[in-house]
Design a protein around this motif. Structure first.
Motif, mmCIF file in Angstrom:
data_model
loop_
_atom_site.group_PDB
_atom_site.id
_atom_site.type_symbol
_atom_site.label_atom_id
_atom_site.label_comp_id
_atom_site.label_asym_id
_atom_site.label_seq_id
_atom_site.Cartn_x
_atom_site.Cartn_y
_atom_site.Cartn_z
ATOM 1 N N ASN A 113 1.691 0.273 -18.025
ATOM 2 C CA ASN A 113 2.751 1.185 -18.415
ATOM 3 C C ASN A 113 4.106 0.611 -18.020
ATOM 4 O O ASN A 113 4.219 -0.543 -17.602
ATOM 5 N N PHE A 114 5.125 1.429 -18.156
ATOM 6 C CA PHE A 114 6.498 1.007 -17.875
ATOM 7 C C PHE A 114 6.650 0.489 -16.456
ATOM 8 O O PHE A 114 7.368 -0.483 -16.213
ATOM 9 N N PHE A 115 5.953 1.102 -15.522
ATOM 10 C CA PHE A 115 6.136 0.745 -14.113
ATOM 11 C C PHE A 115 5.361 -0.515 -13.756
ATOM 12 O O PHE A 115 5.876 -1.398 -13.080
ATOM 13 N N THR A 116 4.109 -0.604 -14.198
ATOM 14 C CA THR A 116 3.314 -1.783 -13.857
ATOM 15 C C THR A 116 3.803 -3.028 -14.572
ATOM 16 O O THR A 116 3.535 -4.143 -14.121
ATOM 17 N N LEU A 117 4.511 -2.859 -15.696
ATOM 18 C CA LEU A 117 5.056 -4.002 -16.422
ATOM 19 C C LEU A 117 6.512 -4.258 -16.060
ATOM 20 O O LEU A 117 6.897 -5.375 -15.736
ATOM 21 N N GLY A 118 7.329 -3.204 -16.108
ATOM 22 C CA GLY A 118 8.754 -3.371 -15.829
ATOM 23 C C GLY A 118 9.059 -3.654 -14.378
ATOM 24 O O GLY A 118 10.048 -4.315 -14.059
ATOM 25 N N PHE A 119 8.222 -3.163 -13.467
ATOM 26 C CA PHE A 119 8.414 -3.397 -12.037
ATOM 27 C C PHE A 119 7.170 -4.075 -11.464
ATOM 28 O O PHE A 119 6.639 -3.687 -10.429
ATOM 29 N N PRO A 167 2.500 7.332 -6.034
ATOM 30 C CA PRO A 167 1.316 6.694 -5.432
ATOM 31 C C PRO A 167 0.801 5.563 -6.318
ATOM 32 O O PRO A 167 0.796 5.668 -7.544
ATOM 33 N N ARG A 168 0.389 4.493 -5.688
ATOM 34 C CA ARG A 168 -0.014 3.320 -6.455
ATOM 35 C C ARG A 168 -1.276 3.546 -7.278
ATOM 36 O O ARG A 168 -1.478 2.903 -8.308
ATOM 37 N N ASP A 169 -2.143 4.441 -6.837
ATOM 38 C CA ASP A 169 -3.404 4.640 -7.549
ATOM 39 C C ASP A 169 -3.331 5.779 -8.553
ATOM 40 O O ASP A 169 -4.338 6.116 -9.167
ATOM 41 N N GLU A 177 0.813 -1.212 0.000
ATOM 42 C CA GLU A 177 0.000 0.000 0.000
ATOM 43 C C GLU A 177 0.846 1.260 0.000
ATOM 44 O O GLU A 177 0.320 2.357 -0.200
ATOM 45 N N GLU A 178 2.138 1.116 0.242
ATOM 46 C CA GLU A 178 3.028 2.274 0.268
ATOM 47 C C GLU A 178 3.282 2.761 -1.165
ATOM 48 O O GLU A 178 3.185 1.993 -2.129
ATOM 49 N N PRO A 179 3.606 4.047 -1.321
ATOM 50 C CA PRO A 179 4.004 4.522 -2.656
ATOM 51 C C PRO A 179 5.235 3.772 -3.151
ATOM 52 O O PRO A 179 6.070 3.326 -2.371
ATOM 53 N N ILE A 180 5.327 3.659 -4.471
ATOM 54 C CA ILE A 180 6.480 3.007 -5.073
ATOM 55 C C ILE A 180 7.638 4.001 -5.092
ATOM 56 O O ILE A 180 7.500 5.128 -5.569
ATOM 57 N N HIS A 181 8.759 3.587 -4.566
ATOM 58 C CA HIS A 181 9.965 4.412 -4.579
ATOM 59 C C HIS A 181 10.802 4.021 -5.785
ATOM 60 O O HIS A 181 11.115 2.848 -5.981
ATOM 61 N N LEU A 201 -0.141 13.728 -14.212
ATOM 62 C CA LEU A 201 -0.878 12.521 -13.810
ATOM 63 C C LEU A 201 -1.733 12.780 -12.582
ATOM 64 O O LEU A 201 -2.762 12.127 -12.388
ATOM 65 N N ARG A 202 -1.313 13.719 -11.750
ATOM 66 C CA ARG A 202 -2.119 14.081 -10.576
ATOM 67 C C ARG A 202 -3.286 14.985 -10.944
ATOM 68 O O ARG A 202 -4.085 15.343 -10.082
ATOM 69 N N GLY A 203 -3.376 15.392 -12.202
ATOM 70 C CA GLY A 203 -4.511 16.189 -12.641
ATOM 71 C C GLY A 203 -4.239 17.662 -12.788
ATOM 72 O O GLY A 203 -5.156 18.432 -13.103
ATOM 73 N N TYR A 204 -2.980 18.090 -12.594
ATOM 74 C CA TYR A 204 -2.656 19.504 -12.698
ATOM 75 C C TYR A 204 -2.180 19.829 -14.113
ATOM 76 O O TYR A 204 -1.507 19.019 -14.752
#
Length: 556
Positions: free
Chosen positions: A169-175, A155-157, A140-144, A220-223
């Motif tokens: 994406n690169f992170f969900t597949l590569g890591f 953040p994971r979400d 549940e912790e953010p990915i470092h 990605l955070r919406g800004y």
């Protein structure tokens, strides 16, 4: 007091503060009786000895520790021994620094990873020690992760909340090891007799810019992020493609959306290289005499919720217009890889229209001896010939050689065929041969539908003194001679296949119109319909000299 023993949460109505009930509090701090809570158990990690109570070890169980000491207690009970003397010290050859944080977790403290290296060490040891609560907390912790040389917490979400198209994406597949279910960790690994867990490398992307990635995270955070210039946009797009943020990429590509009041519809302007197959559609708008008429529409995948009329921008000087005498026929020729991209676009449009594909498989071309390595052309699609039909709409904004141009200018720019072996000069030192000097003159026709695009000679040519009168010739005006003695060694400029003008289009914006073909090709079963380009805005040059005038010097 009775209310504190209930399961109902009390609420302070005046301040709106929630109070956790006593039973809920008991469930939170409840520790199962796996090991005797009051007994101390020795664990040596590396060179350091830790002594933890049974309550601490039972707080995250079943685990490697609880199972080990339960076996010790059971053996002592079976042998009638005193548990205090029968329990042996558990020795594990792991990092004591990392275990200090794990012992804090067992004692009830919240442990948060400090950096990517700390994360993977906690992650590996929590898996090795089979600590279910710590594993769940780490998931549940953010990915470092380190981008370039800068650490980031993701953040994971963030990918799911940022909109469609940004995962996988690169992170969900590569890591994926940090995003999978804990039960799926290390698939295929036999944990029986495992001395230590596999080595896990801290997530690191050394070849990307941390500054650009920080802006991508911000979006990605919406800004919103202000695009400073085209170079900045390309940096963001390059890394969005690298990390496979498809939804964010579509928001960043150069585009312009708006409502066209003159046409009464919404439209979107996009570059040819940014067109995706999934966004193309065709809106059927039949008119009198043409039930097949329509316009190509586009909606950016993952971003736009409805299709808009497409205005296609083609630049890079990849387009040449061939204009027939009097402007009755205009065709576009494409060069470089733009030709292949236009052909692929037409093939996709034909698919949307349920037309059979006319592009031959590369295997057949190779078997025929030769065109397998050539890029596709518009003529290989069901919707066009190699030279694509063009409509110079009266409402189009056309700039020729830096000056505004309208359809009325055809009387000044288009020229009739000249007698054989006659030569005129467009600019000093540049030879413009007449179309008849090499091919006998262009073919002519009364209507655009009957124009012959062949370069074969016409049946006959009149001598200079027998030329028809100005009243019989649509455009009697010749180019004026600017240099009667051009320098030696100059080559001639190729004549247009239509026998008229040729324009180099530096940048053009086009609408794509679907219409019935005025002269169907018998060789193509699907040639009853064609896609033509309707000019919206053009920046064109009429000659090489005009092109050279707009050149700039390096460094200035």
């Amino acid at each position: 007091m009775a209310s504190l023993k209930g399961d109902v949460t009390a609420r302070n109505g005046e301040h709106g503060v929630s109070v956790i009930s006593a039973s809920s509090h008991q469930r939170i701090v409840h520790i199962p009786n796996i090991l005797p809570h009051e007994r101390v158990f020795p664990i040596q990690i590396g060179s350091e000895l830790f002594k933890l109570s049974g309550a601490s070890l039972s707080s995250d169980a079943p685990s490697y520790f609880s199972q080990y000491f339960l076996c010790q207690l059971k053996q002592a009970a079976d042998a009638g021994q005193d548990p205090s003397t029968a329990i042996r010290t558990l020795y594990i050859d792991r990092d004591p620094v990392t275990f200090k944080d794990i012992s804090l977790h067992l004692q009830g403290y919240h442990v948060r990873p400090r950096d990517p290296t700390h994360l993977v060490r906690l992650f590996a040891d929590a898996q090795f020690y089979s600590l279910p609560k710590l594993m769940s907390q780490l998931y549940e912790e953010p990915i470092h992760i380190t981008i370039g040389s800068t650490p980031f917490q993701i953040p994971r979400d963030i990918f799911s909340l940022s909109g469609p198209g940004n995962t996988p994406n690169f992170f969900t597949l590569g890591f994926a090891i940090f995003f999978n279910n804990p039960k799926d960790l290390f698939p295929g690994l036999d944990k029986e007799g495992l001395i230590r867990p596999p080595s896990i490398v801290a997530p690191n992307v050394p070849n990307r810019s941390p500054e650009v990635f920080q802006e991508i995270l911000h979006m990605l955070r919406g800004y919103p992020v202000k695009i400073r210039d085209e170079r900045h946009r390309q940096e963001l797009l390059r890394d969005c493609r690298y990390f496979n943020f498809k939804g964010l990429e579509q928001r960043l590509i150069p585009h312009e959306k708006g409502f066209n009041q003159a046409r009464g519809r919404e439209e979107i302007v996009l570059g040819l290289r940014d067109i995706m197959k999934s966004g193309i559609s065709v809106a059927n708008e039949p008119v009198e005499g043409d039930p097949l008429a329509g316009w190509v529409n586009y909606a950016r995948p993952y971003v736009d919720d409805k299709a808009m009329e497409l205005v296609l921008e083609i630049g890079e000087e990849g387009t040449r217009l061939h204009i027939g005498p009097g402007g009755k026929e205009v065709r576009a020729e494409f060069f470089t890889d733009i030709k292949a991209k236009v052909a692929k676009l037409f093939e996709v449009i034909a698919t949307k229209l349920n037309l059979p594909s006319s592009t031959q498989p590369s295997g057949l071309l190779l078997a025929k001896g030769g065109r397998g390595s050539e890029p596709p052309t518009p003529g290989e699609t069901p919707l066009s010939e190699d030279l694509v039909r063009v409509i110079l709409d009266p409402a189009a904004s056309i700039t020729l050689d830096g000056q505004p141009w309208t359809a009325d200018n055809f009387d000044q720019t288009a020229h009739p065929p000249l007698p054989a072996h006659d030569t005129t000069y467009d600019t000093p030192g540049t030879i413009i041969p007449s179309a008849s000097s090499s091919s006998g003159g262009p073919s002519t026709a009364e209507t655009p539908a009957s124009i012959n695009l062949s370069t074969n000679p016409s049946p006959s040519h009149q001598p200079n003194h027998q030329r028809s009168s100005p009243a019989e010739t649509p455009n009697p005006r010749k180019r004026r001679r600017l240099d009667s003695h051009p320098p030696n060694g100059l080559t001639t400029v190729p004549a247009s296949p239509l026998g008229g003008e040729e324009w180099i289009v530096k940048t053009g914006q086009w609408r794509l119109r679907i219409q019935s073909s005025p002269n169907p090709n018998p060789a193509k079963a699907s040639s009853v319909v064609e896609c033509c380009l309707v000019a919206v805005k053009l920046d064109a040059l009429s000659s090489e000299r005009r092109r050279n005038e707009r050149r700039g010097f390096l460094g200035g």
